[in-house]
Write a protein that holds these residues in place. Structure first.
Motif, mmCIF file in Angstrom:
data_model
loop_
_atom_site.group_PDB
_atom_site.id
_atom_site.type_symbol
_atom_site.label_atom_id
_atom_site.label_comp_id
_atom_site.label_asym_id
_atom_site.label_seq_id
_atom_site.Cartn_x
_atom_site.Cartn_y
_atom_site.Cartn_z
ATOM 1 N N ASN A 201 0.825 -1.205 0.000
ATOM 2 C CA ASN A 201 0.000 0.000 0.000
ATOM 3 C C ASN A 201 0.859 1.254 0.000
ATOM 4 N N SER A 202 0.403 2.248 -0.743
ATOM 5 C CA SER A 202 1.021 3.571 -0.734
ATOM 6 C C SER A 202 -0.064 4.597 -0.462
ATOM 7 N N SER A 203 0.240 5.536 0.415
ATOM 8 C CA SER A 203 -0.752 6.574 0.723
ATOM 9 C C SER A 203 -0.886 7.582 -0.408
ATOM 10 N N SER A 204 0.177 7.726 -1.218
ATOM 11 C CA SER A 204 0.133 8.688 -2.320
ATOM 12 C C SER A 204 1.256 8.394 -3.310
ATOM 13 N N ILE A 205 0.909 8.273 -4.585
ATOM 14 C CA ILE A 205 1.899 8.088 -5.647
ATOM 15 C C ILE A 205 2.424 9.461 -6.056
ATOM 16 N N SER A 206 3.745 9.629 -5.982
ATOM 17 C CA SER A 206 4.331 10.936 -6.283
ATOM 18 C C SER A 206 4.895 11.037 -7.692
ATOM 19 N N ALA A 207 5.050 9.926 -8.405
ATOM 20 C CA ALA A 207 5.651 9.940 -9.745
ATOM 21 C C ALA A 207 4.837 10.803 -10.699
ATOM 22 N N GLU A 208 5.537 11.488 -11.602
ATOM 23 C CA GLU A 208 4.871 12.272 -12.639
ATOM 24 C C GLU A 208 4.122 11.346 -13.595
ATOM 25 N N PRO A 209 3.049 11.824 -14.225
ATOM 26 C CA PRO A 209 2.347 10.982 -15.199
ATOM 27 C C PRO A 209 3.293 10.462 -16.272
ATOM 28 N N GLY A 210 3.159 9.195 -16.611
ATOM 29 C CA GLY A 210 4.030 8.559 -17.599
ATOM 30 C C GLY A 210 3.998 7.062 -17.448
ATOM 31 N N THR A 211 4.861 6.377 -18.194
ATOM 32 C CA THR A 211 4.964 4.926 -18.157
ATOM 33 C C THR A 211 6.209 4.530 -17.384
ATOM 34 N N TYR A 212 6.057 3.547 -16.498
ATOM 35 C CA TYR A 212 7.143 3.119 -15.630
ATOM 36 C C TYR A 212 7.238 1.598 -15.601
ATOM 37 N N LEU A 213 8.335 1.111 -15.007
ATOM 38 C CA LEU A 213 8.482 -0.301 -14.675
ATOM 39 C C LEU A 213 8.199 -0.459 -13.188
ATOM 40 N N MET A 214 7.281 -1.359 -12.851
ATOM 41 C CA MET A 214 7.011 -1.685 -11.446
ATOM 42 C C MET A 214 7.696 -3.014 -11.153
ATOM 43 N N ALA A 215 8.658 -3.000 -10.212
ATOM 44 C CA ALA A 215 9.508 -4.160 -9.960
ATOM 45 C C ALA A 215 9.420 -4.572 -8.500
ATOM 46 N N LEU A 216 9.331 -5.899 -8.275
ATOM 47 C CA LEU A 216 9.358 -6.464 -6.927
ATOM 48 C C LEU A 216 10.774 -6.957 -6.643
ATOM 49 N N MET A 217 11.362 -6.445 -5.566
ATOM 50 C CA MET A 217 12.716 -6.800 -5.159
ATOM 51 C C MET A 217 12.669 -7.522 -3.813
ATOM 52 N N PHE A 218 13.746 -8.243 -3.482
ATOM 53 C CA PHE A 218 13.835 -8.865 -2.155
ATOM 54 C C PHE A 218 15.271 -8.793 -1.663
#
Length: 467
Positions: A201-218
């Motif tokens: 969960n995120s309370s607020s997405i701060s990234a500017e509008p656009g296309t991104y890569l969403m990556a899960l790290m460990f």
């Protein structure tokens, strides 16, 4: 007059490759035409739906490939690792672009020559993604909360204790922001998965509008270095769009048609005034904005509207939509051409109201803009038409700038046409069957004056208002 042909099959140095690893594409090309080719070659990767994903590499042929020649050595396109090529299967095609031309695909005419190559990208790890990454909506919204659900499986040799971190990266692989980090304290046993999905969960997405890569790290509890979770069965990272927060209706709503146009206030100082729309926007796709200014009689007005937007901001402020405007002098029955930001010449009028309509330049876009309207006024030209019963100008108003002049007295000629400020306007005249026809070329909608030369000895000329 050149023709380019793939003469040696397009091949990839290795497939599959690990995510982010380097690879090369090899092929040969022959110029079977009659002229030397100069330009650029490239290899490009496309996904399973033939969507362009990324360039592999480009090679400039500045010396020229002569007619009838191929390359002594194969052309090699090198890629040193692209984060855009997320785990999956891609098709590599070759293209060429002549100097000053556009990209065109290269084909192979030989029966045993292959004009494309297949590249598979993989990524395996001790922690593997065990479900798709799903969010509450297809896109994330800037400034709004976000929630992403997923599951993982421990494919390592011991129970995993540590951290999972879900983050956004740009298409060059640069870190943008972390959505959330979850700690695994108890330990995920070997080959086990979670009974309930992990929720980031995120309370607020701060990234500017656009296309991104969403990556899960460990990262292991004893290790500060994060690794990318494996994607043997489910893709990681994934493409995700961040969209702009929705716009609320501005203070001028509702003003979506001419009958409910918002009246902008006008206050004159030394016969000049300026009114503006502050905080105005196209807040939904179907939104159109109508504004109105009222002009008191007794003056001649010169009106200059100016639209500030994403494409052209003239006041230094930043706006988020490319827009255009049009205006009407007859309560919305007819409209002028559309203007992108600036008008070609001021609008002239005597009294009444003028409507302005603001709409997106590209249908469906939303965002903020500002409309400025500058107004100058002078005392109206006093025209006394003593010939109103004997000289008929029709149609008046005219929608195409062509007027006919029916005369029962003797008209000698049309000497001039001028605007409210006394500036001459170009026109053509044609006399047929005793009537004159006048064509006011390239005149913007507004009020003008036509001076007629008469053969009446008592009065040599008369001025008539035309619209």
């Amino acid at each position: 007059t050149y023709t380019l042909d793939i003469t040696k099959s397009v091949t990839v140095s290795s497939s599959p490759i690990s995510y982010g690893s380097s690879f090369t594409i090899s092929a040969n090309i022959k110029n079977t035409g009659a002229s030397t080719f100069k330009g650029t070659f490239c290899a490009a990767a496309f996904d399973a739906n033939n969507n362009f994903i990324d360039f592999v590499d480009s090679l400039v042929e500045s010396n020229g490939l002569p007619a009838g020649y191929s390359y002594t050595n194969n052309l090699t396109f090198s890629n040193f690792g692209s984060v855009k090529l997320i785990p999956g299967t891609y098709t590599i095609y070759l293209f060429y672009k002549p100097q000053g031309g556009d990209w065109k695909q290269l084909y192979a005419s030989g029966f045993f020559t292959t004009e494309k190559a297949t590249l598979k990208v993989i990524h395996y790890n001790t922690i593997e993604l065990y479900s798709s990454m799903t969010s509450s909506s297809l896109d994330l919204t800037q400034g709004s909360p976000a929630s992403v659900n997923l599951n993982v499986q421990n494919k390592g040799s011991y129970a995993f204790k540590g951290f999972y971190k879900l983050s956004l990266y740009d298409l060059s692989g640069n870190f943008i922001e972390t959505i959330n980090t979850i700690e695994e304290k108890n330990g995920l046993s070997v080959n086990f998965v979670y009974q309930t999905l992990l929720t980031f969960n995120s309370s607020s997405i701060s990234a500017e509008p656009g296309t991104y890569l969403m990556a899960l790290m460990f990262a292991d509890v004893n290790d500060t270095i994060y690794s990318l979770v494996g994607s043997k069965n489910y893709t990681n990272p994934v493409y995700i769009n961040v969209i702009a927060a929705p716009y609320l209706p501005d203070k001028y709503e509702k003003n979506d048609n001419a009958s409910i146009a918002y009246s902008l206030p006008i206050t004159f100082s030394n016969n000049s005034a300026k009114t503006t729309t502050s905080g105005s926007n196209i807040h939904v796709e179907e939104d159109l904005d109508f504004y109105k200014i009222a002009l008191n009689p007794g003056y001649t007005y010169s009106i200059t509207p100016r639209l500030h937007d994403l494409y052209n901001s003239g006041n230094g402020d930043v706006f988020s939509i490319d827009a255009m405007f049009t205006y009407s002098l007859d309560n919305g029955n007819t409209w002028s051409e559309s203007f992108d930001d600036e008008i070609t010449a001021p609008i002239t009028a005597n009294s009444g109201s003028i409507l302005f309509k603001v709409l997106p330049y590209f249908i469906g876009n939303i965002g903020e803009y500002q409309l400025d309207i500058a107004i100058d006024r002078t005392q109206s030209v006093n025209v006394k038409n003593t010939y109103q019963n004997t000289i008929l100008v029709y149609p008046n108003p005219s929608s195409n700038g062509v007027f006919s002049i029916k005369e029962n007295s003797n008209i000698k000629d049309v000497s001039r046409v001028f605007d409210c400020l006394g500036r001459d306007i170009k026109f053509k005249t044609l006399q047929t069957n005793g009537d004159f026809k006048i064509d006011v070329e390239n005149a913007l909608p507004g009020i003008y004056f036509m001076e007629l030369t008469l053969q009446d000895s008592s009065k040599k000329s008369v001025t008539i208002e035309i619209i």
